[in-house]
Design a protein around this motif. Structure first.
Motif, mmCIF file in Angstrom:
data_model
loop_
_atom_site.group_PDB
_atom_site.id
_atom_site.type_symbol
_atom_site.label_atom_id
_atom_site.label_comp_id
_atom_site.label_asym_id
_atom_site.label_seq_id
_atom_site.Cartn_x
_atom_site.Cartn_y
_atom_site.Cartn_z
ATOM 1 N N TRP A 3 -13.524 11.839 -6.364
ATOM 2 C CA TRP A 3 -13.935 11.091 -5.172
ATOM 3 C C TRP A 3 -13.662 9.607 -5.363
ATOM 4 N N ILE A 4 -13.879 9.106 -6.558
ATOM 5 C CA ILE A 4 -13.591 7.695 -6.845
ATOM 6 C C ILE A 4 -12.091 7.444 -6.743
ATOM 7 N N ILE A 5 -11.292 8.358 -7.294
ATOM 8 C CA ILE A 5 -9.835 8.252 -7.196
ATOM 9 C C ILE A 5 -9.412 8.248 -5.731
ATOM 10 N N LEU A 6 -10.038 9.106 -4.923
ATOM 11 C CA LEU A 6 -9.711 9.177 -3.504
ATOM 12 C C LEU A 6 -10.060 7.878 -2.784
ATOM 13 N N ILE A 7 -11.189 7.288 -3.095
ATOM 14 C CA ILE A 7 -11.576 6.010 -2.490
ATOM 15 C C ILE A 7 -10.576 4.917 -2.860
ATOM 16 N N ILE A 8 -10.167 4.889 -4.126
ATOM 17 C CA ILE A 8 -9.182 3.897 -4.558
ATOM 18 C C ILE A 8 -7.847 4.124 -3.840
ATOM 19 N N ALA A 9 -7.470 5.401 -3.675
ATOM 20 C CA ALA A 9 -6.246 5.718 -2.929
ATOM 21 C C ALA A 9 -6.341 5.192 -1.502
ATOM 22 N N GLY A 10 -7.503 5.343 -0.883
ATOM 23 C CA GLY A 10 -7.712 4.834 0.472
ATOM 24 C C GLY A 10 -7.612 3.321 0.534
ATOM 25 N N LEU A 11 -8.104 2.647 -0.496
ATOM 26 C CA LEU A 11 -8.006 1.185 -0.533
ATOM 27 C C LEU A 11 -6.557 0.734 -0.668
ATOM 28 N N PHE A 12 -5.765 1.502 -1.433
ATOM 29 C CA PHE A 12 -4.341 1.182 -1.521
ATOM 30 C C PHE A 12 -3.632 1.468 -0.204
ATOM 31 N N GLU A 13 -4.150 2.405 0.583
ATOM 32 C CA GLU A 13 -3.596 2.614 1.922
ATOM 33 C C GLU A 13 -3.835 1.373 2.780
ATOM 34 N N VAL A 14 -5.012 0.798 2.664
ATOM 35 C CA VAL A 14 -5.307 -0.450 3.378
ATOM 36 C C VAL A 14 -4.346 -1.546 2.907
ATOM 37 N N ALA A 15 -4.099 -1.585 1.609
ATOM 38 C CA ALA A 15 -3.192 -2.602 1.065
ATOM 39 C C ALA A 15 -1.788 -2.446 1.617
ATOM 40 N N PHE A 16 -1.267 -1.198 1.671
ATOM 41 C CA PHE A 16 0.108 -1.074 2.159
ATOM 42 C C PHE A 16 0.211 -1.367 3.648
ATOM 43 N N LEU A 56 -10.103 18.462 -4.970
ATOM 44 C CA LEU A 56 -10.787 18.365 -3.680
ATOM 45 C C LEU A 56 -10.000 19.145 -2.634
ATOM 46 N N PRO A 57 -10.684 19.700 -1.636
ATOM 47 C CA PRO A 57 -9.965 20.392 -0.562
ATOM 48 C C PRO A 57 -9.013 19.431 0.152
ATOM 49 N N ILE A 58 -7.791 19.865 0.395
ATOM 50 C CA ILE A 58 -6.769 18.990 0.970
ATOM 51 C C ILE A 58 -7.192 18.438 2.331
ATOM 52 N N GLY A 59 -7.774 19.261 3.167
ATOM 53 C CA GLY A 59 -8.181 18.797 4.500
ATOM 54 C C GLY A 59 -9.218 17.698 4.424
ATOM 55 N N THR A 60 -10.202 17.884 3.566
ATOM 56 C CA THR A 60 -11.250 16.874 3.392
ATOM 57 C C THR A 60 -10.677 15.611 2.768
ATOM 58 N N ALA A 61 -9.891 15.773 1.699
ATOM 59 C CA ALA A 61 -9.339 14.615 0.997
ATOM 60 C C ALA A 61 -8.449 13.790 1.927
ATOM 61 N N TYR A 62 -7.602 14.467 2.683
ATOM 62 C CA TYR A 62 -6.699 13.743 3.573
ATOM 63 C C TYR A 62 -7.472 13.022 4.674
#
Length: 109
Positions: A3-16, A56-62
């Motif tokens: 979940w922490i990795i997913l949050i960081i991934a989301g923050l990098f989405e904001v960055a891009f 994590l489930p793909i649908g939830t993670a995405y």
């Protein structure tokens, strides 16, 4: 941990997404530097999303990744790119945050 990795991934989405906004506003060497930031942020975001979806489930993670990116990008637009602020924009940002939290709460992992 994922979940922490997913949050960081989301923050990098904001960055891009934010880098794309800066690419639009600049030119010359500065534009290419922001575009480089976009490519780096995009790569990191995708790699972390792949890592998170291993457990994590793909649908939830995405959905969570996209939600973090959407909320973060709207907030970046408001605070740094002078995007308009209205009651309805704030209302829907809050409902999106509630949806992301709800998905986390009902996830089986």
């Amino acid at each position: 941990m994922n979940w922490i990795i997913l949050i960081i991934a989301g923050l990098f989405e904001v960055a891009f997404a934010s880098c794309l906004g800066k690419v639009k506003e600049t030119n010359g060497t500065t534009m290419y530097l922001w575009f480089g930031g976009f490519l780096i942020s995009l790569t990191i975001s995708m790699l972390l999303l792949i890592k998170a979806t291993q457990t994590l489930p793909i649908g939830t993670a995405y959905a969570v990744w996209t939600g973090i990116g959407a909320v973060g990008t709207v907030l970046m637009g408001i605070f740094f790119f002078k995007d308009p602020v209205s009651f309805w924009r704030i209302f829907f940002i809050v409902t999106l945050i509630g949806s992301v939290v709800g998905l986390k709460a009902v996830s089986s992992h």
